[in-house]
Design a protein around this motif. Structure first.
Motif, PDB file in Angstrom:
ATOM      1  N   THR A  17       0.817  -1.221   0.000  1.00 32.65           N
ATOM      2  CA  THR A  17       0.000   0.000   0.000  1.00 32.65           C
ATOM      3  C   THR A  17       0.847   1.265   0.000  1.00 32.65           C
ATOM      4  O   THR A  17       0.306   2.365   0.080  1.00 32.65           O
ATOM      5  CB  THR A  17      -0.925   0.013   1.221  1.00 32.65           C
ATOM      6  OG1 THR A  17      -0.129  -0.005   2.409  1.00 32.65           O
ATOM      7  CG2 THR A  17      -1.875  -1.171   1.207  1.00 32.65           C
ATOM      8  N   PHE A  18       2.156   1.144  -0.121  1.00 27.92           N
ATOM      9  CA  PHE A  18       3.043   2.308  -0.054  1.00 27.92           C
ATOM     10  C   PHE A  18       2.665   3.368  -1.090  1.00 27.92           C
ATOM     11  O   PHE A  18       2.486   4.540  -0.760  1.00 27.92           O
ATOM     12  CB  PHE A  18       4.497   1.878  -0.233  1.00 27.92           C
ATOM     13  CG  PHE A  18       5.457   3.021  -0.251  1.00 27.92           C
ATOM     14  CD1 PHE A  18       5.737   3.724   0.905  1.00 27.92           C
ATOM     15  CD2 PHE A  18       6.075   3.402  -1.433  1.00 27.92           C
ATOM     16  CE1 PHE A  18       6.618   4.791   0.892  1.00 27.92           C
ATOM     17  CE2 PHE A  18       6.947   4.463  -1.460  1.00 27.92           C
ATOM     18  CZ  PHE A  18       7.227   5.168  -0.291  1.00 27.92           C
ATOM     19  N   VAL A  19       2.532   2.964  -2.345  1.00 27.83           N
ATOM     20  CA  VAL A  19       2.214   3.922  -3.408  1.00 27.83           C
ATOM     21  C   VAL A  19       0.849   4.552  -3.167  1.00 27.83           C
ATOM     22  O   VAL A  19       0.686   5.764  -3.288  1.00 27.83           O
ATOM     23  CB  VAL A  19       2.288   3.258  -4.796  1.00 27.83           C
ATOM     24  CG1 VAL A  19       1.792   4.201  -5.880  1.00 27.83           C
ATOM     25  CG2 VAL A  19       3.701   2.783  -5.094  1.00 27.83           C
ATOM     26  N   GLN A  20      -0.119   3.754  -2.791  1.00 26.10           N
ATOM     27  CA  GLN A  20      -1.453   4.302  -2.543  1.00 26.10           C
ATOM     28  C   GLN A  20      -1.434   5.287  -1.382  1.00 26.10           C
ATOM     29  O   GLN A  20      -2.107   6.324  -1.421  1.00 26.10           O
ATOM     30  CB  GLN A  20      -2.462   3.187  -2.275  1.00 26.10           C
ATOM     31  CG  GLN A  20      -3.885   3.687  -2.200  1.00 26.10           C
ATOM     32  CD  GLN A  20      -4.334   4.371  -3.488  1.00 26.10           C
ATOM     33  OE1 GLN A  20      -4.199   3.802  -4.560  1.00 26.10           O
ATOM     34  NE2 GLN A  20      -4.843   5.576  -3.379  1.00 26.10           N
ATOM     35  N   ARG A  21      -0.659   5.005  -0.354  1.00 24.49           N
ATOM     36  CA  ARG A  21      -0.561   5.935   0.769  1.00 24.49           C
ATOM     37  C   ARG A  21       0.070   7.250   0.333  1.00 24.49           C
ATOM     38  O   ARG A  21      -0.329   8.322   0.793  1.00 24.49           O
ATOM     39  CB  ARG A  21       0.216   5.320   1.926  1.00 24.49           C
ATOM     40  CG  ARG A  21      -0.600   4.262   2.671  1.00 24.49           C
ATOM     41  CD  ARG A  21       0.132   3.686   3.853  1.00 24.49           C
ATOM     42  NE  ARG A  21       1.177   2.784   3.346  1.00 24.49           N
ATOM     43  CZ  ARG A  21       2.425   2.755   3.794  1.00 24.49           C
ATOM     44  NH1 ARG A  21       2.810   3.539   4.755  1.00 24.49           N
ATOM     45  NH2 ARG A  21       3.302   1.918   3.274  1.00 24.49           N
ATOM     46  N   LEU A  22       1.061   7.187  -0.561  1.00 23.16           N
ATOM     47  CA  LEU A  22       1.665   8.417  -1.083  1.00 23.16           C
ATOM     48  C   LEU A  22       0.648   9.227  -1.877  1.00 23.16           C
ATOM     49  O   LEU A  22       0.541  10.445  -1.712  1.00 23.16           O
ATOM     50  CB  LEU A  22       2.859   8.091  -1.981  1.00 23.16           C
ATOM     51  CG  LEU A  22       4.114   7.590  -1.296  1.00 23.16           C
ATOM     52  CD1 LEU A  22       5.165   7.231  -2.333  1.00 23.16           C
ATOM     53  CD2 LEU A  22       4.662   8.644  -0.347  1.00 23.16           C
TER      54      LEU A  22
END
Length: 68
Positions: A17-22
């Protein structure tokens, strides 16, 4: 003639979920404020004092994000 089959790897059950959190952390107001702050330095001509100020601001900004 047989149709060509492409190999499609199975989807992972683990979602990073790193990209989505960004993406979720970005909003229009933040982007506008960031751009406006850069424009407020007026010129960034290399011999102008505002260039040094813009450089320090960018350094401080990225440092505050934990980037070196």
């Amino acid at each position: 003639m047989h149709p060509v089959r492409r190999f499609i790897p199975p989807r992972s059950t683990f979602a990073d979920t790193f990209v989505q959190r960004l993406v979720d952390a970005v909003n229009e107001d933040t982007v506008r404020a960031f751009i406006q702050r850069q424009q407020d330095f007026r010129t960034r001509f290399s011999y102008a004092e505002s260039c040094r100020s813009a450089e320090q601001w960018a350094f401080d900004y990225f440092t505050s994000l934990g980037l070196d």
